[in-house]
Design a protein around this motif. Structure first.
Motif: not given
Length: 156
Positions: A114-141
């Motif tokens: 997951f990479t932030t869109f429209g922001r610079d610097p951009a942030v990337q969060v790599l989430v393994p399948h073990d945490y599915a559904p992965e988008p739920l973790l994005l709230s932490a960031f």
């Protein structure tokens, strides 16, 4: 005479157990190999690093080989935060709004990036399948990534 073979067996098992424990401990404490992104020295990355959560999905921070504050990881398998990645341009990849932050989703073999869109610097969060559904973790960031002002690009 029977005590000596038993003592040798007990000592051998004890040594084997200690070696096994040492191998597990070494593997557990070995830093996770993660490289810093090209723009990791961006001062905004260091500022965001100060606000990263202590735990993600109940998982504590783990050490990484990167000496940069722009890199952080939590758990095993690790959820990885990287600040200073190249901001994505126009894309046909899925784009999500999570807590007011737009994230471009790129599906990987073992999870999602997951990479932030429209922001610079951009942030990337790599989430393994073990945490599915992965988008739920994005709230932490999202609150941390949201500190970088939104540019002209938005999820449509």
């Amino acid at each position: 005479m029977h005590r000596r073979p038993r003592l040798i067996l007990v000592l051998s098992l004890a040594v084997a157990a200690l070696l096994a424990l040492g191998a597990v401990s070494w593997w557990h404490w070995r830093p996770l190999r993660v490289s810093a992104p090209a723009d990791a020295a961006n001062p905004r990355c260091a500022a965001m690093a100060d606000d990263l959560p202590a735990k993600v999905h109940g998982q504590g921070r783990v050490r990484t080989t990167s000496g940069s504050p722009a890199v952080a990881a939590w758990g095993d398998p690790a959820v990885i935060w990287r600040c200073g990645v190249t901001p994505p341009g126009a894309t046909t990849d899925e784009c999500l709004d999570v807590d007011g932050v737009d994230w471009v989703v790129h599906v990987l073999d073992d999870g999602a990036a997951f990479t932030t869109f429209g922001r610079d610097p951009a942030v990337q969060v790599l989430v393994p399948h073990d945490y599915a559904p992965e988008p739920l973790l994005l709230s932490a960031f999202s609150s941390v990534a949201g500190a970088v002002p939104q540019g002209a690009n938005h999820c449509s």
